[in-house]
Design a protein around this motif. Structure first.
Motif, PDB file in Angstrom:
ATOM      1  N   ASP A 369      43.673  50.447  49.825  1.00 18.64           N
ATOM      2  CA  ASP A 369      44.512  49.623  50.700  1.00 18.64           C
ATOM      3  C   ASP A 369      44.088  48.161  50.614  1.00 18.64           C
ATOM      4  OD1 ASP A 369      46.017  51.808  52.179  1.00 18.64           O
ATOM      5  OD2 ASP A 369      43.921  52.422  52.441  1.00 18.64           O
ATOM      6  N   VAL A 370      42.771  47.955  50.462  1.00 21.39           N
ATOM      7  CA  VAL A 370      42.273  46.589  50.373  1.00 21.39           C
ATOM      8  C   VAL A 370      41.345  46.479  49.163  1.00 21.39           C
ATOM      9  CG1 VAL A 370      40.996  44.730  51.520  1.00 21.39           C
ATOM     10  CG2 VAL A 370      42.347  46.346  52.894  1.00 21.39           C
ATOM     11  N   MET A 371      41.672  45.568  48.249  1.00 23.11           N
ATOM     12  CA  MET A 371      40.825  45.320  47.089  1.00 23.11           C
ATOM     13  C   MET A 371      39.903  44.163  47.441  1.00 23.11           C
ATOM     14  SD  MET A 371      40.535  46.459  44.006  1.00 23.11           S
ATOM     15  CE  MET A 371      38.995  46.070  43.187  1.00 23.11           C
ATOM     16  N   VAL A 372      38.592  44.395  47.322  1.00 25.05           N
ATOM     17  CA  VAL A 372      37.630  43.391  47.783  1.00 25.05           C
ATOM     18  C   VAL A 372      36.953  42.732  46.576  1.00 25.05           C
ATOM     19  CG1 VAL A 372      35.722  42.958  49.367  1.00 25.05           C
ATOM     20  CG2 VAL A 372      37.284  44.870  49.802  1.00 25.05           C
ATOM     21  N   VAL A 373      37.334  41.485  46.309  1.00 28.61           N
ATOM     22  CA  VAL A 373      36.848  40.756  45.125  1.00 28.61           C
ATOM     23  C   VAL A 373      36.128  39.506  45.630  1.00 28.61           C
ATOM     24  CG1 VAL A 373      37.526  39.655  42.955  1.00 28.61           C
ATOM     25  CG2 VAL A 373      38.843  41.605  43.813  1.00 28.61           C
ATOM     26  N   THR A 374      34.789  39.572  45.682  1.00 31.27           N
ATOM     27  CA  THR A 374      34.044  38.493  46.351  1.00 31.27           C
ATOM     28  C   THR A 374      33.010  37.792  45.477  1.00 31.27           C
ATOM     29  OG1 THR A 374      32.470  40.153  47.140  1.00 31.27           O
ATOM     30  CG2 THR A 374      34.267  39.567  48.634  1.00 31.27           C
ATOM     31  N   PRO A 375      33.329  37.464  44.218  1.00 36.51           N
ATOM     32  CA  PRO A 375      32.303  36.806  43.409  1.00 36.51           C
ATOM     33  C   PRO A 375      31.841  35.468  43.995  1.00 36.51           C
ATOM     34  CG  PRO A 375      34.428  36.710  42.301  1.00 36.51           C
ATOM     35  CD  PRO A 375      34.581  37.646  43.455  1.00 36.51           C
ATOM     36  N   LEU A 376      30.572  35.180  43.776  1.00 34.36           N
ATOM     37  CA  LEU A 376      29.997  33.894  44.189  1.00 34.36           C
ATOM     38  C   LEU A 376      30.427  32.825  43.183  1.00 34.36           C
ATOM     39  CD1 LEU A 376      26.467  35.326  45.012  1.00 34.36           C
ATOM     40  CD2 LEU A 376      28.362  34.903  46.602  1.00 34.36           C
ATOM     41  N   ARG A 377      30.740  33.253  41.978  1.00 31.53           N
ATOM     42  CA  ARG A 377      31.327  32.396  40.933  1.00 31.53           C
ATOM     43  C   ARG A 377      31.838  33.324  39.852  1.00 31.53           C
ATOM     44  NH1 ARG A 377      33.753  28.080  41.265  1.00 31.53           N
ATOM     45  NH2 ARG A 377      32.054  26.923  42.230  1.00 31.53           N
ATOM     46  N   ASP A 378      33.038  33.083  39.340  1.00 30.76           N
ATOM     47  CA  ASP A 378      33.613  33.935  38.304  1.00 30.76           C
ATOM     48  C   ASP A 378      34.608  33.111  37.500  1.00 30.76           C
ATOM     49  OD1 ASP A 378      34.374  36.206  36.815  1.00 30.76           O
ATOM     50  OD2 ASP A 378      34.433  37.491  38.587  1.00 30.76           O
ATOM     51  N   GLY A 379      34.559  33.205  36.172  1.00 31.64           N
ATOM     52  CA  GLY A 379      35.479  32.446  35.326  1.00 31.64           C
ATOM     53  C   GLY A 379      36.918  32.702  35.739  1.00 31.64           C
ATOM     54  N   MET A 380      37.313  33.986  35.715  1.00 24.55           N
ATOM     55  CA  MET A 380      38.660  34.364  36.133  1.00 24.55           C
ATOM     56  C   MET A 380      38.619  35.471  37.171  1.00 24.55           C
ATOM     57  SD  MET A 380      41.866  34.342  36.284  1.00 24.55           S
ATOM     58  CE  MET A 380      42.113  32.910  35.259  1.00 24.55           C
ATOM     59  N   ASN A 381      38.130  36.646  36.801  1.00 21.64           N
ATOM     60  CA  ASN A 381      38.155  37.931  37.482  1.00 21.64           C
ATOM     61  C   ASN A 381      39.451  38.682  37.205  1.00 21.64           C
ATOM     62  OD1 ASN A 381      38.399  40.124  39.652  1.00 21.64           O
ATOM     63  ND2 ASN A 381      36.255  39.477  39.700  1.00 21.64           N
ATOM     64  N   LEU A 382      39.368  39.567  36.213  1.00 20.41           N
ATOM     65  CA  LEU A 382      40.534  40.344  35.796  1.00 20.41           C
ATOM     66  C   LEU A 382      40.803  41.513  36.724  1.00 20.41           C
ATOM     67  CD1 LEU A 382      40.054  40.329  31.924  1.00 20.41           C
ATOM     68  CD2 LEU A 382      41.580  38.918  33.331  1.00 20.41           C
ATOM     69  N   VAL A 383      39.754  41.971  37.432  1.00 17.05           N
ATOM     70  CA  VAL A 383      39.926  43.086  38.354  1.00 17.05           C
ATOM     71  C   VAL A 383      40.990  42.743  39.410  1.00 17.05           C
ATOM     72  CG1 VAL A 383      38.737  44.297  40.236  1.00 17.05           C
ATOM     73  CG2 VAL A 383      37.699  44.187  37.967  1.00 17.05           C
ATOM     74  N   ALA A 384      40.980  41.515  39.896  1.00  7.08           N
ATOM     75  CA  ALA A 384      41.977  41.093  40.887  1.00  7.08           C
ATOM     76  C   ALA A 384      43.384  41.228  40.302  1.00  7.08           C
ATOM     77  CB  ALA A 384      41.714  39.652  41.315  1.00  7.08           C
ATOM     78  N   LYS A 385      43.541  40.825  39.029  1.00  5.43           N
ATOM     79  CA  LYS A 385      44.857  40.911  38.382  1.00  5.43           C
ATOM     80  C   LYS A 385      45.258  42.361  38.144  1.00  5.43           C
ATOM     81  CE  LYS A 385      44.983  36.257  36.547  1.00  5.43           C
ATOM     82  NZ  LYS A 385      45.281  35.352  35.416  1.00  5.43           N
ATOM     83  N   GLU A 386      44.263  43.208  37.803  1.00  4.13           N
ATOM     84  CA  GLU A 386      44.567  44.624  37.568  1.00  4.13           C
ATOM     85  C   GLU A 386      45.059  45.299  38.847  1.00  4.13           C
ATOM     86  OE1 GLU A 386      41.358  45.095  33.894  1.00  4.13           O
ATOM     87  OE2 GLU A 386      40.903  46.038  35.811  1.00  4.13           O
ATOM     88  N   TYR A 387      44.455  44.950  39.971  1.00  2.21           N
ATOM     89  CA  TYR A 387      44.901  45.530  41.241  1.00  2.21           C
ATOM     90  C   TYR A 387      46.360  45.165  41.499  1.00  2.21           C
ATOM     91  CZ  TYR A 387      45.150  46.674  46.222  1.00  2.21           C
ATOM     92  OH  TYR A 387      45.523  47.206  47.430  1.00  2.21           O
ATOM     93  N   ILE A 388      46.685  43.888  41.337  1.00  2.00           N
ATOM     94  CA  ILE A 388      48.064  43.435  41.567  1.00  2.00           C
ATOM     95  C   ILE A 388      49.025  44.172  40.625  1.00  2.00           C
ATOM     96  CG2 ILE A 388      49.612  41.428  41.495  1.00  2.00           C
ATOM     97  CD1 ILE A 388      47.122  39.685  42.178  1.00  2.00           C
ATOM     98  N   ALA A 389      48.612  44.329  39.352  1.00  2.00           N
ATOM     99  CA  ALA A 389      49.475  45.010  38.375  1.00  2.00           C
ATOM    100  C   ALA A 389      49.786  46.438  38.799  1.00  2.00           C
ATOM    101  CB  ALA A 389      48.805  45.004  37.000  1.00  2.00           C
TER     102      ALA A 389
END
Ligand code: ADP
Ligand code: G6P
Length: 472
Positions: A369-389
């Motif tokens: 229900d909730v995708m938790v993406v909390t990097p302290l620094r990240d170039g992009m983060n593809l996991v966030a995009k995969e969740y949306i997809a």
């Protein structure tokens, strides 16, 4: 080659990356086979590879004797050997204990060792030589990521006829941090061997231009750096993406939906499922999110029946000291929260330290229900995009660190500063209690952006900025 006068058997398009895009599979009869890795980069480049007799130069991932160049999945693969000592000094050392922490805001202290730098130079030269031998006359060569920053300059010296592009997949820090690097000028000169240097975020491209002025004294104008020899190097942002259609297709399969339901049942059918999926890396803010969730349980703001956390952590760079320390920290935090808030057969945080195939990841994204993406620094983060997809029905909430490149594109996510514990807690609660109409509105807008900006578009915009001539 185009003109027909090409060096026989050579490629008009060459990718140079630390890793080859294939995984080794050892069959029961003792023979070795190669399977294309699931990564987005190789999928994105597939059409360009096929149309241009593409070659890929990279490390096969072990210290065994490197196989001879071979053809697989429509590509010419050129394995670059690394000895055990080189893996230690070039890969684990300079790449992942010097550059990785320095480029990620010094979240962990970078280690500067002269013998690691020497190994980095030596291995970069090996990659550059392999590229020089593989590229056809006037070929286009695309070099990737922080492990190979010296390759553009080395390759240009060997083969001035080539057109060279470089893309940095991780952040580029501001001059205040970059200036600490004892080899800062060498690295910048290495990158400036390219005709076009690509970054994830516009801020990184401006950092680069400022670095070339401040540390090398070069003139810049807009996205251009002017070199003493008259060459002009451009620096621009090209935010990377994923193969949206392919992942969505997996997410829509009935068996994926069944597996998603099964996952929810197996963790005790909580009202809400929170999910984290990351390489086990100190840049990802895994401890921060577990601490915030634990405090919510302790305060009674969230009950264990209301929400359960699934954290998947991919084993990564396990021989590097900071990664060993991180694993202990995360596993201690998970043990604590489960000891305090779990019940028999019902952990508050389900933690997996393992790899999973695309199908299982898609089922996890569907279950959350909730995708938790909390990097302290990240170039992009593809996991966030995969969740949306995977949220083709416009359900679910994305909690996203403002320090991930993806935050530039998804203003409709629940944006957070992961260093702010209270802010993280309130945002987690907001995302958990989001009403369905609001959820739909946010997800629809994020999906609209993502579908338009997939990995094909990323690759073609970089390549057309590099040359209008390449056949795709
Ligand atoms: P990074 O490149 O720093 O690892 P990204 O989020 O940009 O971070 O990309 C991670 C990629 O690795 C994603 O495509 C994700 O699906 C994949 N991945 C993450 N965890 C796992 C896992 N446990 N098993 C298989 N693939 C994973
Ligand atoms: C990040 C880096 C890549 C790297 C990947 C996995 O995405 O940008 O260059 O390949 O992490 O890390 P590894 O060290 O296993 O290659």
């Amino acid at each position: 080659s185009k003109g027909g006068s090409g060096r026989s058997g050579r490629s008009a398009f060459v990718v140079v990356a630390n890793r080859l895009p294939v995984d080794r599979v050892d069959t029961p009869d003792g023979s070795t086979q190669w399977r294309r890795s699931p990564g987005g980069l190789v999928t994105a480049l597939d059409p360009v590879m096929k149309a241009n007799k593409g070659a890929w130069i990279g490390w096969a991932g072990s210290t065994d004797e490197a196989p001879e160049p071979f053809d697989e999945a429509g590509m010419h693969l050129v394995p670059v050997p690394l000895s055990a000592k080189e893996v230690e000094e070039y890969y684990e050392g300079f790449s992942n204990a010097t550059l990785w922490p320095l480029y990620h805001d010094v979240i962990a202290p970078p280690v500067y060792r002269r013998e690691w730098w020497e190994a980095y130079v030596k291995v970069n030269r090996r990659f550059a030589e392999a590229a020089a031998e593989t590229a056809d006359d006037g070929a286009l060569v695309w070099v990737h990521d922080y492990q190979l920053q010296l390759v553009p300059e080395m390759l240009r010296a060997l083969r001035p006829d080539l057109r060279i592009g470089y893309f940095l997949h991780i952040p580029l820090p501001p001059v205040e941090l970059f200036a600490r690097l004892p080899w800062r000028q060498q690295i910048l000169r290495g990158l400036l061997g390219a005709d076009l240097v690509g970054f994830q975020r516009p801020g990184a491209a401006s950092n680069f231009l400022r670095l070339t002025r401040r540390l090398l004294g070069y003139q810049t104008q807009r996205d251009q750096t002017f070199l003493p020899d008259g060459r002009v190097v451009r620096a621009r942002s090209f935010p990377i993406s994923i193969d949206v259609a392919q992942l969505e297709e997996i997410a829509r399969r009935p068996e994926t939906q069944r597996r998603a339901e099964e996952i929810r049942e197996e963790i005790g059918s909580p009202a809400k499922v929170l999910l984290g999926i990351d390489r086990l890396d100190y840049t990802k803010g895994i401890g921060e999110r577990i601490h915030a969730f634990a405090e919510l349980l302790t305060d009674g703001d969230v009950t264990p029946d209301e929400a359960t956390f699934i954290q998947v952590a991919t084993p990564s760079r396990e021989r590097v000291e900071q990664y060993k320390l991180l694993r202990d920290e995360v596993e201690l935090a998970v043990g604590r929260v489960n000891g305090t808030h779990g019940r028999i057969g019902r952990p508050a945080v389900t933690y997996l330290h393992s790899n999973h195939d695309r199908e299982e990841l898609a089922a996890l994204y569907r279950a959350a229900d909730v995708m938790v993406v909390t990097p302290l620094r990240d170039g992009m983060n593809l996991v966030a995009k995969e969740y949306i997809a995977c949220r083709y029905d416009n359900t679910g909430a994305l909690l996203l660190s403002e320090f991930a490149g993806a935050a530039d594109e998804f203003r409709q996510a629940f944006l957070v500063n992961p260093y702010d514990v209270d802010g993280l807690k309130t945002t987690l609660v907001d995302a958990l209690r989001l009403d369905p109409r609001n959820a739909t509105r946010r997800m629809r807008s994020m999906r609209r952006h993502l579908v338009e900006h997939d990995v094909d578009r990323w690759a073609s915009s970089f390549l057309s900025a590099l040359t209008g001539e390449l056949r795709t």
